[in-house]
Design a protein around this motif. Sequence first.
Motif, PDB file in Angstrom:
ATOM      1  N   ALA A  33      67.645  59.156   9.657  1.00  0.00           N
ATOM      2  CA  ALA A  33      68.171  57.818   9.431  1.00  0.00           C
ATOM      3  C   ALA A  33      67.177  56.992   8.622  1.00  0.00           C
ATOM      4  O   ALA A  33      65.973  57.165   8.750  1.00  0.00           O
ATOM      5  CB  ALA A  33      68.453  57.146  10.762  1.00  0.00           C
ATOM      6  N   GLN A  34      67.707  56.089   7.826  1.00  0.00           N
ATOM      7  CA  GLN A  34      66.848  55.221   7.032  1.00  0.00           C
ATOM      8  C   GLN A  34      66.234  54.149   7.926  1.00  0.00           C
ATOM      9  O   GLN A  34      66.892  53.615   8.812  1.00  0.00           O
ATOM     10  CB  GLN A  34      67.655  54.573   5.919  1.00  0.00           C
ATOM     11  CG  GLN A  34      66.801  53.704   5.049  1.00  0.00           C
ATOM     12  CD  GLN A  34      67.218  53.792   3.615  1.00  0.00           C
ATOM     13  OE1 GLN A  34      68.147  54.498   3.279  1.00  0.00           O
ATOM     14  NE2 GLN A  34      66.510  53.096   2.758  1.00  0.00           N
ATOM     15  N   MET A  35      64.962  53.837   7.685  1.00  0.00           N
ATOM     16  CA  MET A  35      64.284  52.844   8.491  1.00  0.00           C
ATOM     17  C   MET A  35      64.728  51.447   8.074  1.00  0.00           C
ATOM     18  O   MET A  35      64.812  51.141   6.900  1.00  0.00           O
ATOM     19  CB  MET A  35      62.767  52.977   8.328  1.00  0.00           C
ATOM     20  CG  MET A  35      62.120  53.236   9.622  1.00  0.00           C
ATOM     21  SD  MET A  35      60.323  53.232   9.773  1.00  0.00           S
ATOM     22  CE  MET A  35      59.618  53.480   8.230  1.00  0.00           C
ATOM     23  N   THR A  36      64.988  50.606   9.063  1.00  0.00           N
ATOM     24  CA  THR A  36      65.357  49.220   8.795  1.00  0.00           C
ATOM     25  C   THR A  36      64.098  48.398   8.537  1.00  0.00           C
ATOM     26  O   THR A  36      62.976  48.867   8.742  1.00  0.00           O
ATOM     27  CB  THR A  36      66.105  48.619   9.998  1.00  0.00           C
ATOM     28  OG1 THR A  36      65.198  48.548  11.101  1.00  0.00           O
ATOM     29  CG2 THR A  36      67.328  49.438  10.366  1.00  0.00           C
ATOM     30  N   ASP A  37      64.303  47.160   8.115  1.00  0.00           N
ATOM     31  CA  ASP A  37      63.159  46.274   7.891  1.00  0.00           C
ATOM     32  C   ASP A  37      62.353  46.056   9.165  1.00  0.00           C
ATOM     33  O   ASP A  37      61.122  46.012   9.128  1.00  0.00           O
ATOM     34  CB  ASP A  37      63.639  44.926   7.332  1.00  0.00           C
ATOM     35  CG  ASP A  37      64.184  45.032   5.918  1.00  0.00           C
ATOM     36  OD1 ASP A  37      63.863  46.017   5.226  1.00  0.00           O
ATOM     37  OD2 ASP A  37      64.918  44.118   5.511  1.00  0.00           O
ATOM     38  N   LEU A  38      63.044  45.926  10.304  1.00  0.00           N
ATOM     39  CA  LEU A  38      62.348  45.740  11.578  1.00  0.00           C
ATOM     40  C   LEU A  38      61.435  46.924  11.894  1.00  0.00           C
ATOM     41  O   LEU A  38      60.287  46.751  12.306  1.00  0.00           O
ATOM     42  CB  LEU A  38      63.351  45.545  12.718  1.00  0.00           C
ATOM     43  CG  LEU A  38      64.165  44.255  12.721  1.00  0.00           C
ATOM     44  CD1 LEU A  38      65.224  44.307  13.813  1.00  0.00           C
ATOM     45  CD2 LEU A  38      63.267  43.047  12.894  1.00  0.00           C
ATOM     46  N   LEU A  39      61.950  48.122  11.687  1.00  0.00           N
ATOM     47  CA  LEU A  39      61.148  49.320  11.979  1.00  0.00           C
ATOM     48  C   LEU A  39      60.037  49.514  10.953  1.00  0.00           C
ATOM     49  O   LEU A  39      58.970  50.036  11.284  1.00  0.00           O
ATOM     50  CB  LEU A  39      62.039  50.552  12.057  1.00  0.00           C
ATOM     51  CG  LEU A  39      62.994  50.593  13.250  1.00  0.00           C
ATOM     52  CD1 LEU A  39      63.817  51.873  13.237  1.00  0.00           C
ATOM     53  CD2 LEU A  39      62.245  50.459  14.554  1.00  0.00           C
ATOM     54  N   THR A  40      60.278  49.087   9.722  1.00  0.00           N
ATOM     55  CA  THR A  40      59.227  49.170   8.704  1.00  0.00           C
ATOM     56  C   THR A  40      58.048  48.282   9.090  1.00  0.00           C
ATOM     57  O   THR A  40      56.884  48.689   8.990  1.00  0.00           O
ATOM     58  CB  THR A  40      59.774  48.776   7.321  1.00  0.00           C
ATOM     59  OG1 THR A  40      60.839  49.660   6.983  1.00  0.00           O
ATOM     60  CG2 THR A  40      58.700  48.845   6.255  1.00  0.00           C
ATOM     61  N   VAL A  41      58.348  47.061   9.546  1.00  0.00           N
ATOM     62  CA  VAL A  41      57.279  46.152   9.987  1.00  0.00           C
ATOM     63  C   VAL A  41      56.589  46.721  11.228  1.00  0.00           C
ATOM     64  O   VAL A  41      55.362  46.679  11.338  1.00  0.00           O
ATOM     65  CB  VAL A  41      57.834  44.735  10.251  1.00  0.00           C
ATOM     66  CG1 VAL A  41      56.768  43.830  10.850  1.00  0.00           C
ATOM     67  CG2 VAL A  41      58.381  44.133   8.962  1.00  0.00           C
ATOM     68  N   ALA A  42      57.360  47.262  12.163  1.00  0.00           N
ATOM     69  CA  ALA A  42      56.774  47.861  13.364  1.00  0.00           C
ATOM     70  C   ALA A  42      55.857  49.028  12.998  1.00  0.00           C
ATOM     71  O   ALA A  42      54.773  49.174  13.576  1.00  0.00           O
ATOM     72  CB  ALA A  42      57.878  48.328  14.313  1.00  0.00           C
TER      73      ALA A  42
END
Length: 99
Positions: free
Chosen positions: A2-11
């Motif tokens: 799955a593609q990483m969301t912005d929230l997960l990218t920041v995390a």
Amino acid sequence: MAQMTDLLTVAAALSGLNVVLLLALLAVWGRNYLTFRTPLTLGLIGFAVVLLVENLVALFFFFDMGMLYAGSTLAQSTVLAMRALQFVALVFLTVVTMR
């Protein structure tokens, strides 16, 4: 994967920063242990190693198995909040240690 969301990218970025802070703390505490040989310093090293492993595992999950969080915005927000809290705690600890 799955593609990483912005929230997960920041995390994931916060986990990476946590790794950097923990490596800096390990360097100082390792040098202090070699000098003083106190149980407290050895305990701090153990603490840093455990958190370092935890953050490295988290990075693995962010990049290799992002689908674990993909279905829930609440889960993503919670993961981000926990990473942010850990980062703030490590910043405080790093500042105090480096003084």
